[in-house]
Motif scaffolding. Structure first.
Motif, PDB file in Angstrom:
ATOM      1  N   ALA A 151       0.834  -1.207   0.000  1.00  0.00           N
ATOM      2  CA  ALA A 151       0.000   0.000   0.000  1.00  0.00           C
ATOM      3  C   ALA A 151       0.868   1.255   0.000  1.00  0.00           C
ATOM      4  O   ALA A 151       0.583   2.222  -0.730  1.00  0.00           O
ATOM      5  N   LEU A 152       1.924   1.265   0.806  1.00  0.00           N
ATOM      6  CA  LEU A 152       2.799   2.428   0.881  1.00  0.00           C
ATOM      7  C   LEU A 152       3.489   2.690  -0.456  1.00  0.00           C
ATOM      8  O   LEU A 152       3.494   3.816  -0.970  1.00  0.00           O
ATOM      9  N   GLU A 153       4.053   1.662  -1.043  1.00  0.00           N
ATOM     10  CA  GLU A 153       4.783   1.850  -2.287  1.00  0.00           C
ATOM     11  C   GLU A 153       3.853   2.172  -3.441  1.00  0.00           C
ATOM     12  O   GLU A 153       4.222   2.917  -4.358  1.00  0.00           O
ATOM     13  N   ASP A 154       2.634   1.622  -3.409  1.00  0.00           N
ATOM     14  CA  ASP A 154       1.668   1.975  -4.451  1.00  0.00           C
ATOM     15  C   ASP A 154       1.301   3.455  -4.365  1.00  0.00           C
ATOM     16  O   ASP A 154       1.187   4.142  -5.386  1.00  0.00           O
ATOM     17  N   PHE A 155       1.125   3.947  -3.135  1.00  0.00           N
ATOM     18  CA  PHE A 155       0.813   5.367  -2.983  1.00  0.00           C
ATOM     19  C   PHE A 155       1.970   6.237  -3.476  1.00  0.00           C
ATOM     20  O   PHE A 155       1.767   7.230  -4.180  1.00  0.00           O
ATOM     21  N   LEU A 156       3.201   5.873  -3.078  1.00  0.00           N
ATOM     22  CA  LEU A 156       4.347   6.667  -3.510  1.00  0.00           C
ATOM     23  C   LEU A 156       4.479   6.673  -5.022  1.00  0.00           C
ATOM     24  O   LEU A 156       4.840   7.698  -5.627  1.00  0.00           O
TER      25      LEU A 156
ATOM     26  N   LYS B  33      -8.627  18.438 -13.982  1.00  0.00           N
ATOM     27  CA  LYS B  33      -8.925  17.002 -14.038  1.00  0.00           C
ATOM     28  C   LYS B  33      -7.821  16.148 -13.415  1.00  0.00           C
ATOM     29  O   LYS B  33      -7.992  14.934 -13.279  1.00  0.00           O
ATOM     30  N   ALA B  34      -6.693  16.738 -13.069  1.00  0.00           N
ATOM     31  CA  ALA B  34      -5.605  15.956 -12.463  1.00  0.00           C
ATOM     32  C   ALA B  34      -6.086  15.327 -11.152  1.00  0.00           C
ATOM     33  O   ALA B  34      -6.719  15.993 -10.327  1.00  0.00           O
ATOM     34  N   PRO B  35      -5.819  14.029 -10.906  1.00  0.00           N
ATOM     35  CA  PRO B  35      -6.356  13.310  -9.733  1.00  0.00           C
ATOM     36  C   PRO B  35      -5.657  13.671  -8.426  1.00  0.00           C
ATOM     37  O   PRO B  35      -5.173  12.789  -7.700  1.00  0.00           O
ATOM     38  N   VAL B  36      -5.574  14.966  -8.134  1.00  0.00           N
ATOM     39  CA  VAL B  36      -4.915  15.386  -6.897  1.00  0.00           C
ATOM     40  C   VAL B  36      -5.717  14.939  -5.683  1.00  0.00           C
ATOM     41  O   VAL B  36      -5.173  14.423  -4.700  1.00  0.00           O
ATOM     42  N   GLU B  37      -7.056  15.123  -5.726  1.00  0.00           N
ATOM     43  CA  GLU B  37      -7.890  14.753  -4.589  1.00  0.00           C
ATOM     44  C   GLU B  37      -7.891  13.246  -4.365  1.00  0.00           C
ATOM     45  O   GLU B  37      -7.875  12.778  -3.222  1.00  0.00           O
ATOM     46  N   GLU B  38      -7.911  12.465  -5.462  1.00  0.00           N
ATOM     47  CA  GLU B  38      -7.917  11.006  -5.315  1.00  0.00           C
ATOM     48  C   GLU B  38      -6.633  10.524  -4.645  1.00  0.00           C
ATOM     49  O   GLU B  38      -6.659   9.692  -3.720  1.00  0.00           O
ATOM     50  N   VAL B  39      -5.494  11.046  -5.107  1.00  0.00           N
ATOM     51  CA  VAL B  39      -4.227  10.648  -4.506  1.00  0.00           C
ATOM     52  C   VAL B  39      -4.159  11.127  -3.060  1.00  0.00           C
ATOM     53  O   VAL B  39      -3.647  10.425  -2.178  1.00  0.00           O
ATOM     54  N   ASP B  40      -4.713  12.316  -2.796  1.00  0.00           N
ATOM     55  CA  ASP B  40      -4.723  12.836  -1.435  1.00  0.00           C
ATOM     56  C   ASP B  40      -5.532  11.927  -0.511  1.00  0.00           C
ATOM     57  O   ASP B  40      -5.140  11.663   0.634  1.00  0.00           O
ATOM     58  N   LEU B  41      -6.671  11.428  -1.007  1.00  0.00           N
ATOM     59  CA  LEU B  41      -7.510  10.540  -0.201  1.00  0.00           C
ATOM     60  C   LEU B  41      -6.776   9.235   0.108  1.00  0.00           C
ATOM     61  O   LEU B  41      -6.821   8.732   1.234  1.00  0.00           O
ATOM     62  N   VAL B  42      -6.088   8.684  -0.912  1.00  0.00           N
ATOM     63  CA  VAL B  42      -5.324   7.452  -0.687  1.00  0.00           C
ATOM     64  C   VAL B  42      -4.239   7.697   0.363  1.00  0.00           C
ATOM     65  O   VAL B  42      -4.018   6.875   1.259  1.00  0.00           O
ATOM     66  N   GLY B  43      -3.576   8.840   0.274  1.00  0.00           N
ATOM     67  CA  GLY B  43      -2.537   9.147   1.236  1.00  0.00           C
ATOM     68  C   GLY B  43      -3.085   9.320   2.646  1.00  0.00           C
ATOM     69  O   GLY B  43      -2.466   8.869   3.624  1.00  0.00           O
ATOM     70  N   GLN B  44      -4.269   9.955   2.787  1.00  0.00           N
ATOM     71  CA  GLN B  44      -4.858  10.146   4.116  1.00  0.00           C
ATOM     72  C   GLN B  44      -5.241   8.796   4.728  1.00  0.00           C
ATOM     73  O   GLN B  44      -5.057   8.563   5.935  1.00  0.00           O
ATOM     74  N   ARG B  45      -5.760   7.895   3.916  1.00  0.00           N
ATOM     75  CA  ARG B  45      -6.109   6.564   4.429  1.00  0.00           C
ATOM     76  C   ARG B  45      -4.858   5.808   4.867  1.00  0.00           C
ATOM     77  O   ARG B  45      -4.872   5.096   5.889  1.00  0.00           O
ATOM     78  N   LEU B  46      -3.806   5.946   4.092  1.00  0.00           N
ATOM     79  CA  LEU B  46      -2.565   5.268   4.451  1.00  0.00           C
ATOM     80  C   LEU B  46      -2.004   5.833   5.755  1.00  0.00           C
ATOM     81  O   LEU B  46      -1.525   5.084   6.621  1.00  0.00           O
TER      82      LEU B  46
END
Length: 722
Positions: free
Chosen positions: A163-168, A213-226
């Protein structure tokens, strides 16, 4: 990402060949576990290499610098399964390993084999019992299978690493995409016309859609969950975006330190994504303002083009007789008056040009995006006007020089032609003297004559030089490409670039107006070249004769050195010494003499080369030169051969004395060994006796070989001395 990822070695991680649960030894260094598992039997060294490459890259740099403590559980295993692990650690990562603890196996023979074979590695290895392991690693840092209290779930650890490396990876990919958009926005795509500017605005609006349209919020959500998972089990469902590493330490003090060390990286990636998107929006707004100002720039360029066209048209009228200088003083003065009248009328255009330049200043004061371009166009207009005005001044200077030249040319020509017969007679040189000092005096006198001749030529030529330079400059300027060529390439008229638009032929006008000037200069130049050629011929003859006398003197110096120094040294130093020390003294003395003599050899080679050159000139007697050269060559060759013979004898003497010294040392050591052996008790077994006999035979053969070698060197030296 360039570093290895858990996904690349996932099957090996699932095999549990090695574990990195976040434990630390008492030094604070990370602990790498190799638990006891039957899967070791089928593991290959390449599997261990890939797995260790990944696991050893997980701790931070400070932890890796402390060095890893490796714990290998050998209970229930054999040395053949543990050896590949140590071999991979030795070959690929020994610099990162501080110590390797090998838990003793149950089998006695495996324990003995491991104890003997585990001490050949560069890092420290320690065969240790499970009860002694807590002395180096606290029980709180040991897993349950090693009688410790560290809670470790390998499957959960793999899941967290994935999960960590996928987020990075997602965050890095997002930053790359934002960087690409920023690169697109940074391109200078400003149009040259109205249609192009409109198209650029439409494309710019599309760019804003891509940014949003850049997925900034989506990546941010994944990072917050991690971050929430890293903070510990049972945390709040909605994770605060203002999370910090300090909050993580407070919420879970027993989490894996390697995973906790990634929290700052996660926060940094989250902040970088948000910041990059905001910067892109700001950059987009800034470029939008620049595109809107493009129309103002085009209007200003249009006014500048109109004024440049006016300069071009008036320049064509001006250049119709630009290179005419007149054939007499009266015609040159008339052309000068007409030029002054044209200059006064052209100055009225300066008012309109000042108005356009004032508009450029106002655009610059408003902070226009294309300030450099405005300065460039305004500067081009200003330069064009200055070039036009400078051309008027240049024309006035040429006409003034024309009036001056017509009075000066005939006077200079007459003076120079009258001086020519006297100079021609002075260049005659009689028979050259033979004495070196007299030759040098003759050369100095000849050089003084040449300098006097050049000084007279310079005085005559300098008067007309300025006018000839100006006329030549006019021809070059008039032959440059016209103004229409500059405007085709997007530039306004250039004054000097459009002077060729006049109606006449500049080269013909130049030739017609200044023909008699060139004729006078050509006559003067022809006289000067004839005198210079005769002077150069006599100069060569004098220098060649001086070179012959100097050559003979240099040869005499070389032969004197051979007689007074070289031969004296060889006659005085004939011995080779009666000992190694004395022979080496002679050898070093001879080497120093050879280095000194090398300068003489080099000088002799240079003299032989110079002799060949002197003989080929034909100004000196070749037989005399070759005779001296052959005498020098024969004498130097004979002397060099004698020097080499003495060098060879000294080398043989040093080699013989060295061999003799080594042989005597060998005999002394052998005698001492034999004397010591006689005091020892005789061999108790047949094998020991045979070994002693074999050792004696070897010593005898070595002694005979050394003796024969010393005798051979001595005989060679005696033969050479005879």
């Amino acid at each position: 990402m360039d570093s290895p990822r858990a996904l690349d070695v996932l099957p090996l991680l699932q095999e549990r060949l090695a574990e990195l649960p976040g434990a630390r030894d008492r030094r604070g260094g990370p602990v790498l576990f190799f638990p006891a598992t039957p899967r070791r039997e089928r593991a290959k060294p390449e599997d261990y290499r890939r797995l260790l490459q990944y696991l050893l890259s997980i701790p931070c740099e400070e932890q890796r610098e402390l060095g890893f403590a490796v714990v290998i559980d050998m209970r229930g295993s054999t040395w053949s399964t543990v050896k590949p692990i140590l071999k991979v650690l030795q070959e690929h990562c020994n610099a990162l390993i501080h110590v390797a603890y090998i838990i003793k196996p149950d089998n006695f023979w495996q324990k003995q084999r491991t104890s003997l074979a585990s001490h050949k590695y560069k890092f420290e290895t320690c065969l240790i019992g499970l009860d002694a392991l807590p002395k180096s690693i606290d029980t709180s840092q040991l897993t349950l299978d090693l009688d410790g209290s560290l809670i470790y779930d390998h499957a959960h650890w793999i899941e967290m690493r994935l999960a960590l490396e996928d987020f990075l990876w997602q965050a890095a990919d997002l930053l790359d995409r934002l960087d690409d958009l920023q690169e697109d926005l940074s391109r200078g795509d400003l149009a040259d016309d109205l249609a192009g500017a409109k198209a650029a605005l439409d494309l710019h609006n599309e760019m804003k859609k891509k940014i949003l349209k850049a997925p900034v919020e989506e990546v941010d959500l994944v990072g917050q969950r991690l971050l929430q998972r890293l903070s510990g089990e049972g945390g709040p469902s909605g994770y605060d975006s203002g999370y910090s590493g300090r909050d993580s330490e407070a919420s879970s003090g027993t989490t894996n330190p390697d995973l906790q060390a990634c929290v700052p990286d996660i926060l940094q990636h989250l902040e970088a994504g948000r910041t990059a998107q905001q910067q892109l929006l700001s950059l987009w707004a800034h470029k939008k303002a620049r595109l809107d100002q493009c129309f103002q720039l085009r209007l200003f360029e249009q006014d500048c083009d109109k004024m440049l066209d006016w300069i071009c048209r008036n320049r064509e009228v001006f250049l119709s007789n630009y290179v005419e200088i007149g054939h007499s003083y009266q015609l040159a003065q008339q052309l000068q008056e007409e030029h002054n009248h044209f200059t006064a009328n052209s100055m009225n255009a300066f008012i309109n040009i000042n108005r356009v330049l004032g508009a450029a200043s106002r655009l610059l004061e408003t902070g226009h995006y294309a300030a450099n371009r405005i300065r460039h166009v305004a500067g081009r207009l200003e330069r064009a006007w200055k070039e036009f005005a400078a051309g008027l001044d240049e024309r006035n200077a040429v006409l003034s020089l024309s009036v001056m030249f017509h009075h000066k040319a005939e006077q200079l020509h007459a003076i120079y032609v009258e001086s020519t017969p006297a100079w021609s007679q002075a260049c005659e040189v009689g028979n050259a003297p033979s004495d070196i000092s007299e030759l040098e005096a003759a050369i100095h006198s000849h050089q003084s004559l040449y300098e006097a001749m050049c000084q007279a030529y310079t005085e005559v030529h300098s008067t007309s030089k300025k006018l000839l330079y100006q006329l030549d400059h006019l021809v070059q300027v008039c032959n440059q490409p016209g103004m229409e060529s500059d405007r085709k390439h997007g530039e306004g008229p250039s004054y000097e670039g459009s002077r060729g638009s006049g109606g006449g032929n500049p080269a013909a006008d130049y030739s017609e107006g200044a023909g008699h000037v060139l004729n006078v200069i050509h006559q003067i130049l022809n006289h000067h070249r004839a005198l210079e050629q005769r002077w150069h011929s006599n100069k060569i003859k004098l220098h060649q004769r001086l070179a012959l006398r100097l050559f003979q003197g240099d040869v005499k110096q070389v032969l004197d050195w051979l007689d007074n120094h070289g031969e004296v040294f060889l006659c005085k130093n004939t011995g080779i010494g009666r000992s190694l020390a004395k022979a080496r003294v002679y050898q070093k003395s001879h080497e120093h003499f050879e280095r000194v003599a090398q300068n003489t050899y080099t000088n002799a080679e240079k003299l032989l080369t110079a002799a060949e050159e002197l003989a080929q000139t034909g100004e000196c007697k070749a037989d005399e030169i070759y005779s001296v050269a052959r005498q020098l060559e024969t004498r130097v060759a004979s002397f060099a051969a004698r020097v080499e013979e003495r060098r060879h004898r000294l080398d043989l003497a040093v080699a013989f004395y060295q061999k003799d010294k080594e042989f005597c040392s060998w005999l002394d050591s052998l005698r001492q060994a034999v004397a010591a052996g006689e005091e020892e008790v005789a061999a108790e077994t047949l094998e020991a006796a045979e070994r002693l006999l074999e050792q004696g035979d070897q010593q005898r053969e070595q002694t005979l070989a050394a003796c024969n070698s010393t005798i051979a060197h001595g005989e060679s030296l005696v033969q050479e001395l005879r």
